[in-house]
Write an enzyme that holds these catalytic residues in place. Structure first.
Site, PDB file in Angstrom:
ATOM      1  N   SER A 176      -8.232  24.268  25.116  1.00  0.00           N
ATOM      2  CA  SER A 176      -8.301  25.675  25.507  1.00  0.00           C
ATOM      3  C   SER A 176      -9.506  25.884  26.407  1.00  0.00           C
ATOM      4  CB  SER A 176      -8.442  26.563  24.262  1.00  0.00           C
ATOM      5  OG  SER A 176      -8.754  27.900  24.620  1.00  0.00           O
ATOM      6  N   TYR A 189     -12.445  28.536  16.159  1.00  0.00           N
ATOM      7  CA  TYR A 189     -11.367  28.079  17.034  1.00  0.00           C
ATOM      8  C   TYR A 189     -11.932  27.306  18.220  1.00  0.00           C
ATOM      9  CZ  TYR A 189      -7.573  28.465  20.504  1.00  0.00           C
ATOM     10  OH  TYR A 189      -6.621  28.209  21.462  1.00  0.00           O
TER      11      TYR A 189
END
Length: 287
Positions: A176, A189
Protein backbone atom coordinates in the site's frame (compact mmCIF):
# COMPACT_ATOMS: atom_id res chain seq x y z
CA UNK A 1 -9.99 10.13 -20.42
CA UNK A 2 -10.79 8.37 -17.13
CA UNK A 3 -13.56 10.20 -15.32
CA UNK A 4 -13.57 10.75 -11.59
CA UNK A 5 -15.82 8.45 -9.56
CA UNK A 6 -18.02 10.56 -7.29
CA UNK A 7 -17.81 9.01 -3.81
CA UNK A 8 -19.87 10.30 -0.92
CA UNK A 9 -20.10 9.64 2.81
CA UNK A 10 -21.21 6.08 3.64
CA UNK A 11 -20.41 3.21 5.96
CA UNK A 12 -20.55 -0.58 6.27
CA UNK A 13 -19.44 -3.16 8.79
CA UNK A 14 -16.40 -5.38 8.27
CA UNK A 15 -15.55 -7.23 6.10
CA UNK A 16 -17.67 -5.14 3.70
CA UNK A 17 -19.81 -6.10 0.69
CA UNK A 18 -19.59 -5.02 -2.93
CA UNK A 19 -23.39 -4.89 -3.30
CA UNK A 20 -23.69 -2.16 -0.67
CA UNK A 21 -21.17 0.22 -2.25
CA UNK A 22 -22.37 3.47 -3.82
CA UNK A 23 -21.29 3.89 -6.57
CA UNK A 24 -20.45 0.27 -7.47
CA UNK A 25 -16.86 -0.68 -8.17
CA UNK A 26 -15.69 -1.50 -11.70
CA UNK A 27 -13.37 -4.48 -12.06
CA UNK A 28 -12.32 -4.72 -15.70
CA UNK A 29 -12.69 -2.51 -18.77
CA UNK A 30 -14.99 -3.79 -21.45
CA UNK A 31 -12.29 -3.01 -24.01
CA UNK A 32 -9.52 -4.86 -22.14
CA UNK A 33 -8.35 -7.46 -24.64
CA UNK A 34 -6.53 -10.44 -23.23
CA UNK A 35 -3.55 -11.68 -25.21
CA UNK A 36 -2.91 -15.10 -23.62
CA UNK A 37 -0.22 -13.72 -21.33
CA UNK A 38 -1.22 -16.26 -18.65
CA UNK A 39 -2.66 -18.99 -20.86
CA UNK A 40 -3.37 -22.17 -18.86
CA UNK A 41 -1.62 -20.86 -15.77
CA UNK A 42 -3.14 -21.48 -12.33
CA UNK A 43 -3.35 -18.54 -9.94
CA UNK A 44 -4.12 -18.66 -6.23
CA UNK A 45 -5.46 -15.28 -5.07
CA UNK A 46 -6.31 -14.39 -1.48
CA UNK A 47 -9.03 -11.83 -0.87
CA UNK A 48 -10.40 -12.53 -4.34
CA UNK A 49 -14.07 -12.13 -3.47
CA UNK A 50 -14.09 -8.36 -3.98
CA UNK A 51 -12.08 -5.22 -4.65
CA UNK A 52 -8.57 -5.53 -6.03
CA UNK A 53 -8.61 -9.31 -5.62
CA UNK A 54 -11.69 -9.69 -7.84
CA UNK A 55 -10.16 -7.40 -10.44
CA UNK A 56 -6.98 -9.48 -10.46
CA UNK A 57 -9.01 -12.67 -10.84
CA UNK A 58 -10.93 -11.28 -13.82
CA UNK A 59 -7.85 -9.91 -15.56
CA UNK A 60 -6.02 -13.21 -15.05
CA UNK A 61 -9.01 -15.12 -16.43
CA UNK A 62 -9.17 -12.90 -19.50
CA UNK A 63 -5.48 -13.62 -20.00
CA UNK A 64 -6.19 -17.36 -19.94
CA UNK A 65 -5.59 -18.39 -16.31
CA UNK A 66 -7.67 -20.56 -14.01
CA UNK A 67 -8.26 -19.08 -10.57
CA UNK A 68 -8.45 -20.29 -7.00
CA UNK A 69 -10.19 -17.56 -4.99
CA UNK A 70 -9.59 -17.51 -1.24
CA UNK A 71 -11.88 -15.47 0.98
CA UNK A 72 -13.05 -15.24 4.59
CA UNK A 73 -16.86 -15.28 4.71
CA UNK A 74 -18.32 -13.06 1.97
CA UNK A 75 -20.01 -15.92 0.11
CA UNK A 76 -22.22 -13.81 -2.16
CA UNK A 77 -19.29 -11.69 -3.31
CA UNK A 78 -17.17 -14.80 -3.85
CA UNK A 79 -19.85 -16.47 -5.96
CA UNK A 80 -20.02 -13.36 -8.11
CA UNK A 81 -16.26 -13.51 -8.64
CA UNK A 82 -16.64 -17.14 -9.72
CA UNK A 83 -19.47 -16.25 -12.10
CA UNK A 84 -17.39 -13.52 -13.71
CA UNK A 85 -14.30 -15.73 -14.06
CA UNK A 86 -16.35 -18.53 -15.59
CA UNK A 87 -17.91 -16.04 -18.00
CA UNK A 88 -14.37 -15.58 -19.32
CA UNK A 89 -14.25 -19.29 -20.07
CA UNK A 90 -11.94 -20.21 -17.19
CA UNK A 91 -12.36 -22.32 -14.06
CA UNK A 92 -12.70 -20.83 -10.58
CA UNK A 93 -12.43 -22.73 -7.31
CA UNK A 94 -13.74 -20.96 -4.20
CA UNK A 95 -12.20 -21.74 -0.80
CA UNK A 96 -13.37 -19.91 2.34
CA UNK A 97 -11.53 -19.76 5.63
CA UNK A 98 -9.15 -17.92 7.94
CA UNK A 99 -5.79 -17.19 6.33
CA UNK A 100 -4.35 -16.50 9.76
CA UNK A 101 -4.58 -20.25 10.38
CA UNK A 102 -1.53 -22.01 8.90
CA UNK A 103 -3.45 -25.27 8.53
CA UNK A 104 -6.04 -23.54 6.36
CA UNK A 105 -3.29 -22.14 4.14
CA UNK A 106 -1.71 -25.58 3.71
CA UNK A 107 -5.13 -27.06 2.93
CA UNK A 108 -5.91 -24.34 0.36
CA UNK A 109 -2.68 -25.04 -1.51
CA UNK A 110 -3.33 -28.79 -1.34
CA UNK A 111 -6.81 -28.27 -2.82
CA UNK A 112 -5.32 -26.14 -5.58
CA UNK A 113 -2.91 -28.90 -6.56
CA UNK A 114 -5.61 -31.58 -6.27
CA UNK A 115 -8.00 -29.66 -8.54
CA UNK A 116 -5.59 -28.16 -11.08
CA UNK A 117 -2.40 -30.18 -10.80
CA UNK A 118 -0.14 -27.17 -10.51
CA UNK A 119 0.32 -23.63 -9.20
CA UNK A 120 2.01 -20.84 -11.16
CA UNK A 121 1.05 -17.53 -9.58
CA UNK A 122 0.45 -16.69 -5.92
CA UNK A 123 -1.20 -13.36 -5.15
CA UNK A 124 -1.16 -12.42 -1.47
CA UNK A 125 -3.90 -9.81 -1.43
CA UNK A 126 -6.09 -10.37 1.66
CA UNK A 127 -5.98 -7.52 4.15
CA UNK A 128 -7.81 -5.52 6.78
CA UNK A 129 -7.50 -2.19 8.51
CA UNK A 130 -9.07 -0.30 11.40
CA UNK A 131 -8.93 3.40 12.16
CA UNK A 132 -7.53 4.81 15.42
CA UNK A 133 -6.33 8.35 16.08
CA UNK A 134 -3.77 7.42 18.72
CA UNK A 135 -1.38 4.54 19.34
CA UNK A 136 -2.76 4.13 22.86
CA UNK A 137 -6.24 3.54 21.42
CA UNK A 138 -5.08 0.49 19.44
CA UNK A 139 -6.04 -2.53 21.49
CA UNK A 140 -3.77 -5.55 21.76
CA UNK A 141 -6.47 -7.52 19.94
CA UNK A 142 -6.62 -5.05 17.05
CA UNK A 143 -2.84 -5.10 16.68
CA UNK A 144 -2.75 -8.91 16.63
CA UNK A 145 -5.69 -9.15 14.21
CA UNK A 146 -4.16 -6.68 11.76
CA UNK A 147 -0.82 -8.47 11.69
CA UNK A 148 -2.47 -11.91 11.61
CA UNK A 149 -4.57 -10.94 8.61
CA UNK A 150 -2.07 -8.86 6.66
CA UNK A 151 1.36 -10.37 7.25
CA UNK A 152 1.05 -13.70 9.12
CA UNK A 153 -1.28 -14.96 6.39
CA UNK A 154 1.26 -13.99 3.74
CA UNK A 155 3.95 -16.01 5.48
CA UNK A 156 1.75 -19.09 5.94
CA UNK A 157 0.33 -19.07 2.42
CA UNK A 158 3.65 -18.42 0.70
CA UNK A 159 5.37 -21.10 2.78
CA UNK A 160 2.72 -23.61 1.72
CA UNK A 161 2.81 -22.59 -1.96
CA UNK A 162 6.56 -22.21 -2.51
CA UNK A 163 7.39 -25.92 -2.97
CA UNK A 164 5.04 -26.02 -5.99
CA UNK A 165 6.38 -22.95 -7.78
CA UNK A 166 9.02 -23.33 -10.45
CA UNK A 167 11.02 -21.30 -12.95
CA UNK A 168 9.08 -18.40 -14.49
CA UNK A 169 6.38 -18.57 -11.79
CA UNK A 170 5.57 -15.53 -9.68
CA UNK A 171 4.55 -14.30 -6.25
CA UNK A 172 2.83 -10.90 -6.04
CA UNK A 173 2.11 -9.20 -2.72
CA UNK A 174 -0.35 -6.37 -2.16
CA UNK A 175 1.29 -3.60 -0.17
CA UNK A 176 0.00 0.00 0.00
CA UNK A 177 1.03 3.59 -0.45
CA UNK A 178 0.52 3.79 3.30
CA UNK A 179 3.78 1.90 3.84
CA UNK A 180 5.51 4.99 2.46
CA UNK A 181 3.39 7.96 3.57
CA UNK A 182 2.47 6.75 7.08
CA UNK A 183 -1.09 8.03 7.60
CA UNK A 184 -1.78 8.91 11.23
CA UNK A 185 -5.11 7.06 11.35
CA UNK A 186 -3.77 3.70 10.13
CA UNK A 187 -0.66 3.00 12.19
CA UNK A 188 -0.92 -0.78 12.58
CA UNK A 189 -2.12 -1.27 8.99
CA UNK A 190 0.76 0.83 7.65
CA UNK A 191 3.22 -1.16 9.76
CA UNK A 192 2.04 -4.41 8.16
CA UNK A 193 2.35 -2.91 4.69
CA UNK A 194 5.91 -1.87 5.44
CA UNK A 195 6.59 -5.44 6.55
CA UNK A 196 5.17 -6.69 3.25
CA UNK A 197 7.65 -4.56 1.31
CA UNK A 198 10.55 -6.01 3.30
CA UNK A 199 9.15 -9.54 3.01
CA UNK A 200 8.94 -9.09 -0.76
CA UNK A 201 12.52 -7.90 -1.08
CA UNK A 202 14.04 -10.61 1.12
CA UNK A 203 12.01 -13.44 -0.37
CA UNK A 204 12.97 -12.26 -3.84
CA UNK A 205 16.63 -12.64 -2.93
CA UNK A 206 15.98 -16.11 -1.50
CA UNK A 207 14.26 -17.56 -4.58
CA UNK A 208 15.60 -15.57 -7.52
CA UNK A 209 18.10 -18.34 -8.25
CA UNK A 210 15.16 -20.70 -8.82
CA UNK A 211 13.72 -18.41 -11.47
CA UNK A 212 10.76 -17.41 -9.25
CA UNK A 213 9.97 -13.70 -9.28
CA UNK A 214 8.61 -11.92 -6.18
CA UNK A 215 7.19 -8.42 -6.48
CA UNK A 216 4.64 -6.13 -4.83
CA UNK A 217 1.97 -3.65 -5.82
CA UNK A 218 1.42 -0.63 -3.57
CA UNK A 219 -1.88 0.99 -4.57
CA UNK A 220 -3.05 4.40 -3.52
CA UNK A 221 -6.72 4.98 -2.66
CA UNK A 222 -8.90 2.39 -4.41
CA UNK A 223 -12.69 2.10 -4.25
CA UNK A 224 -13.19 -1.27 -2.52
CA UNK A 225 -15.48 -2.53 0.29
CA UNK A 226 -12.66 -2.10 2.79
CA UNK A 227 -13.06 1.67 2.61
CA UNK A 228 -16.71 2.02 3.73
CA UNK A 229 -16.23 -0.87 6.19
CA UNK A 230 -13.29 0.82 7.93
CA UNK A 231 -12.85 4.51 7.13
CA UNK A 232 -16.61 4.91 6.66
CA UNK A 233 -17.42 2.95 9.80
CA UNK A 234 -15.15 5.25 11.80
CA UNK A 235 -16.49 8.44 10.22
CA UNK A 236 -18.64 8.36 7.06
CA UNK A 237 -17.37 11.83 6.14
CA UNK A 238 -13.88 10.40 5.60
CA UNK A 239 -15.22 8.96 2.35
CA UNK A 240 -16.63 12.23 1.06
CA UNK A 241 -14.67 12.78 -2.17
CA UNK A 242 -12.38 9.86 -1.27
CA UNK A 243 -9.03 10.07 -3.06
CA UNK A 244 -9.24 13.77 -3.90
CA UNK A 245 -5.91 14.40 -2.15
CA UNK A 246 -3.96 12.49 -4.85
CA UNK A 247 -2.28 14.47 -7.64
CA UNK A 248 -4.89 13.05 -10.02
CA UNK A 249 -7.61 14.24 -7.65
CA UNK A 250 -9.48 10.95 -7.42
CA UNK A 251 -9.50 7.37 -6.18
CA UNK A 252 -8.82 4.44 -8.49
CA UNK A 253 -11.35 1.88 -9.57
CA UNK A 254 -10.15 -1.74 -9.17
CA UNK A 255 -9.86 -2.12 -12.96
CA UNK A 256 -6.96 0.34 -12.86
CA UNK A 257 -5.00 -1.89 -10.49
CA UNK A 258 -5.60 -5.38 -11.91
CA UNK A 259 -3.35 -4.96 -14.98
CA UNK A 260 -0.34 -4.32 -12.70
CA UNK A 261 -0.70 -7.89 -11.46
CA UNK A 262 -1.01 -9.22 -15.00
CA UNK A 263 2.27 -7.55 -15.88
CA UNK A 264 4.11 -8.91 -12.85
CA UNK A 265 2.65 -12.40 -13.29
CA UNK A 266 3.59 -12.62 -16.97
CA UNK A 267 6.90 -12.95 -18.74
CA UNK A 268 6.63 -9.27 -19.64
CA UNK A 269 8.20 -8.85 -16.17
CA UNK A 270 10.84 -11.56 -16.67
CA UNK A 271 13.68 -9.26 -15.53
CA UNK A 272 11.84 -7.76 -12.55
CA UNK A 273 11.98 -9.11 -9.00
CA UNK A 274 12.09 -7.56 -5.54
CA UNK A 275 10.35 -4.45 -6.86
CA UNK A 276 7.14 -2.54 -6.15
CA UNK A 277 4.72 -0.97 -8.61
CA UNK A 278 2.94 2.20 -7.48
CA UNK A 279 -0.49 2.75 -9.05
CA UNK A 280 -1.34 5.60 -6.71
CA UNK A 281 -2.64 8.53 -8.74
CA UNK A 282 0.68 10.29 -9.13
CA UNK A 283 2.05 10.46 -5.59
CA UNK A 284 5.86 10.19 -5.69
CA UNK A 285 7.10 7.95 -2.87
CA UNK A 286 10.60 7.03 -4.12
CA UNK A 287 10.36 3.44 -2.89
Amino acid sequence: MVHKTEIHAQSQSLPGQEALMTPPAVFIRNDYLGSRKLQDKVALISGADSGIGRSVALHFAREGADVVALYLSEHDDARETRRLVEAEGRRCLLIDGDLGNPEFCRDAVAKTIANFGKLNVLVNNAGTQQVQKCLTAISDEQWRTTFRTNIDSMFYLTKAALPYLKEDDAIINTASINAYVGPALLLDYSATKGAIISFTRSLSNQVVGKGIRVNAVAPGPVWTPLQPATLGAYDPQLLEDFGSDTPMGRAAQPWEIGPCYVFLASLDASFISGQTLHPNGGTVVNG
